[in-house]
Structure formats: structure tokens, C-alpha cells
Design a protein around this motif. Structure first.
Motif, PDB file in Angstrom:
ATOM      1  N   ALA A   1       0.744  -0.978  -0.067  1.00 49.65           N
ATOM      2  CA  ALA A   1       0.113   0.031   0.159  1.00 49.65           C
ATOM      3  C   ALA A   1       0.927   1.423   0.082  1.00 49.65           C
ATOM      4  CB  ALA A   1      -0.976   0.202   1.082  1.00 49.65           C
ATOM      5  N   ALA A   2       2.021   1.161   0.522  1.00 52.06           N
ATOM      6  CA  ALA A   2       2.810   2.373   0.764  1.00 52.06           C
ATOM      7  C   ALA A   2       3.917   2.620  -0.419  1.00 52.06           C
ATOM      8  CB  ALA A   2       3.730   2.189   2.038  1.00 52.06           C
ATOM      9  N   SER A   3       3.900   1.530  -1.358  1.00 49.35           N
ATOM     10  CA  SER A   3       4.713   1.574  -2.605  1.00 49.35           C
ATOM     11  C   SER A   3       4.254   2.587  -3.495  1.00 49.35           C
ATOM     12  CB  SER A   3       4.890   0.258  -3.180  1.00 49.35           C
ATOM     13  OG  SER A   3       3.591  -0.372  -3.598  1.00 49.35           O
ATOM     14  N   SER A   4       5.153   3.365  -4.099  1.00 50.80           N
ATOM     15  CA  SER A   4       4.947   4.412  -5.039  1.00 50.80           C
ATOM     16  C   SER A   4       3.333   4.137  -5.558  1.00 50.80           C
ATOM     17  CB  SER A   4       5.906   4.544  -6.077  1.00 50.80           C
ATOM     18  OG  SER A   4       5.888   3.389  -6.841  1.00 50.80           O
ATOM     19  N   PRO A   5       2.564   5.213  -5.241  1.00 46.76           N
ATOM     20  CA  PRO A   5       1.127   5.184  -5.677  1.00 46.76           C
ATOM     21  C   PRO A   5       1.173   5.706  -7.193  1.00 46.76           C
ATOM     22  CG  PRO A   5       1.268   6.672  -3.903  1.00 46.76           C
ATOM     23  CD  PRO A   5       2.607   6.049  -4.035  1.00 46.76           C
TER      24      PRO A   5
ATOM     25  N   LEU B   1     -10.363  -9.110  -2.667  1.00 48.85           N
ATOM     26  CA  LEU B   1      -9.398  -8.200  -2.842  1.00 48.85           C
ATOM     27  C   LEU B   1      -9.830  -6.741  -3.003  1.00 48.85           C
ATOM     28  CD1 LEU B   1      -6.673  -9.904  -5.204  1.00 48.85           C
ATOM     29  CD2 LEU B   1      -6.511  -9.516  -2.838  1.00 48.85           C
ATOM     30  N   THR B   2      -9.867  -5.800  -2.304  1.00 46.41           N
ATOM     31  CA  THR B   2     -10.372  -4.310  -2.634  1.00 46.41           C
ATOM     32  C   THR B   2      -8.988  -3.433  -3.191  1.00 46.41           C
ATOM     33  OG1 THR B   2     -11.898  -4.902  -0.638  1.00 46.41           O
ATOM     34  CG2 THR B   2     -11.553  -2.401  -1.569  1.00 46.41           C
ATOM     35  N   TYR B   3      -9.309  -3.057  -4.490  1.00 40.95           N
ATOM     36  CA  TYR B   3      -8.349  -2.135  -5.073  1.00 40.95           C
ATOM     37  C   TYR B   3      -8.777  -0.819  -5.350  1.00 40.95           C
ATOM     38  CZ  TYR B   3      -5.022  -0.589  -8.787  1.00 40.95           C
ATOM     39  OH  TYR B   3      -4.110  -0.101  -9.479  1.00 40.95           O
ATOM     40  N   ASN B   4      -8.012   0.184  -4.771  1.00 41.93           N
ATOM     41  CA  ASN B   4      -8.245   1.617  -4.687  1.00 41.93           C
ATOM     42  C   ASN B   4      -7.989   2.092  -5.997  1.00 41.93           C
ATOM     43  OD1 ASN B   4      -7.943   4.374  -4.567  1.00 41.93           O
ATOM     44  ND2 ASN B   4      -8.472   4.240  -2.323  1.00 41.93           N
ATOM     45  N   THR B   5      -8.739   2.443  -7.122  1.00 44.99           N
ATOM     46  CA  THR B   5      -8.260   2.819  -8.222  1.00 44.99           C
ATOM     47  C   THR B   5      -7.551   4.330  -8.416  1.00 44.99           C
ATOM     48  OG1 THR B   5     -10.513   3.780  -8.920  1.00 44.99           O
ATOM     49  CG2 THR B   5      -9.781   1.578  -9.482  1.00 44.99           C
ATOM     50  N   LYS B   6      -7.681   4.976  -7.221  1.00 46.63           N
ATOM     51  CA  LYS B   6      -7.188   6.338  -7.159  1.00 46.63           C
ATOM     52  C   LYS B   6      -5.663   6.393  -6.874  1.00 46.63           C
ATOM     53  CE  LYS B   6      -8.435  11.006  -5.578  1.00 46.63           C
ATOM     54  NZ  LYS B   6      -9.491  11.715  -4.917  1.00 46.63           N
ATOM     55  N   ASP B   7      -5.298   5.343  -5.853  1.00 47.38           N
ATOM     56  CA  ASP B   7      -3.885   5.549  -5.539  1.00 47.38           C
ATOM     57  C   ASP B   7      -3.231   4.210  -5.626  1.00 47.38           C
ATOM     58  OD1 ASP B   7      -5.011   4.041  -3.542  1.00 47.38           O
ATOM     59  OD2 ASP B   7      -4.580   5.716  -2.030  1.00 47.38           O
ATOM     60  N   SER B   8      -3.905   3.182  -6.046  1.00 41.21           N
ATOM     61  CA  SER B   8      -3.443   1.780  -6.517  1.00 41.21           C
ATOM     62  C   SER B   8      -3.021   0.862  -5.074  1.00 41.21           C
ATOM     63  CB  SER B   8      -2.068   1.809  -7.286  1.00 41.21           C
ATOM     64  OG  SER B   8      -2.499   2.366  -8.632  1.00 41.21           O
ATOM     65  N   THR B   9      -3.768   1.292  -3.892  1.00 36.19           N
ATOM     66  CA  THR B   9      -3.670   0.555  -2.813  1.00 36.19           C
ATOM     67  C   THR B   9      -4.435  -0.687  -2.898  1.00 36.19           C
ATOM     68  OG1 THR B   9      -5.052   2.157  -1.525  1.00 36.19           O
ATOM     69  CG2 THR B   9      -2.675   2.549  -1.352  1.00 36.19           C
TER      70      THR B   9
END
Length: 191
Positions: free
Chosen positions: A24-28, A146-154
């Protein structure tokens, strides 16, 4: 006889949590923002519904929804419309249902699962049932949900059964053709 240290379930869960935080913290990188300015196009064998404000449309048979670089496929999809008659959510079922989208750096994200609930207006997709998400530059994740945030790729992942959540991390890109570093020569002794 050689003994090996066993990792307890608590330690394994802590490791998985740490790896999830690292991913999650890797380069969004955000999903391609220009996709939202493109028309949404849906093809299927049939549909039922009406294109009215706050309406709902159900597509069945070889459903393909595209909007810019976003492509979602499945055997059945239910689209929810807002007051401006735009699709704000799509729930897709398939064997499997798939999702593909490029981010603003033109890197792909590909996912598949038995069900994909993509809340476009809230910037996240929930993949359930043998869910997989692959990002060639970053890595991949597999799990029951899996829940994928398309705004920040977390992403977050869960396992409901006996199979664990699984993650793979890609190494940082290396410059093609770069020679490995050679060690410095030993220092000369002064007399």
C-alpha cells in the motif's frame, strides 16, 4: 540433527500485514484520470433497463464495458446510474469477470474474480471469489477478496477459507544492459 525455527501463525499474520502495508505504501500510481472524461460503451447479447436518472441497467451475455483504457468483461453486469445518467457503479459476474485499466504512467492493472463490484464514483473495486490483481511493475495479489483503490493503487486482501492471501513483489527495475558494480581495489599501504 539440524533444527529450524518455526514461524507461528501470529508471526505469519504479522508478516502478511507488514507486506500489505508495504504494498500500500509503495509508490502510488493513479488509474488513468482521463478515462472518466471518455464515454462509457457497453456491448452484450441483451439488456434490460432504462437509461433514466438514478436508473439501473442489466446486461447479459458476453458483456464488455469500456471507458478509455478501462475494460470490464463478464457474463452479466448490473450498471447503476446517477442523477446525470452516468454509470457510477457496475457489478459484474463471470467465470471469471475481468478488469483491465492503465494508470497515468501507462502501466496496466489486470484483475479477475467470480464477481467484481466497481464503485466508479468512489474509486474502488472489490473482487471476490478466487480474486487476483496483477500489476507487472509492482507485483500481484491473490485471495478470496481483494479491494483495489483505483485512485492511489492501494489494495487490501482477505482469505475466508483455508487458502491464504498471497502476494508477490517485483524487484525495482534495473537499467537494461548495466554491468554489475565492481568492487573498489584494495587501498595501497603506505610505507
Amino acid at each position: 540433527m539440524q533444527s529450524t525455527r518455526r514461524i507461528s501463525r501470529v508471526s505469519a499474520n504479522a508478516l502478511l500485514a507488514l507486506l500489505g502495508v508495504a504494498l500500500a505504501a509503495s509508490s502510488p500510481v493513479m488509474a488513468k484520470q482521463s478515462d472518466r472524461d471518455q464515454p462509457a460503451d457497453v456491448t452484450s447479447k441483451s439488456f434490460d433497463g432504462s437509461q433514466q436518472p438514478n436508473g439501473k441497467v442489466i446486461w447479459t451475455g458476453n458483456v464488455v464495458l469500456t471507458q478509455g483504457t478501462l475494460k470490464i468483461t463478464g457474463s452479466k453486469a448490473t450498471g447503476y446510474l446517477d442523477s446525470d445518467n452516468s454509470i457510477i457503479r457496475v457489478v459484474v459476474d463471470g467465470s471469471p469477470a475481468t478488469i483491465h485499466q492503465l494508470d497515468d504512467a501507462n502501466q496496466p492493472m489486470d484483475g479477475k474474480a467470480a464477481n467484481i463490484d466497481y464503485k466508479i464514483d468512489q474509486d474502488f473495486a472489490v473482487l471476490t471469489g478466487k480474486a487476483e490483481v496483477h500489476q507487472p511493475v509492482k507485483g500481484s495479489a491473490e485471495g478470496d477478496k481483494l479491494t483495489y483503490n483505483t485512485k492511489d493503487s492501494t489494495m487490501t486482501g482477505e482469505s475466508n477459507g483455508g487458502a491464504p492471501v498471497h502476494m508477490t513483489f517485483q524487484p525495482k527495475n534495473k537499467t537494461p544492459g548495466a554491468a554489475p558494480a565492481t568492487p573498489a581495489p584494495p587501498a595501497k599501504k603506505k610505507p
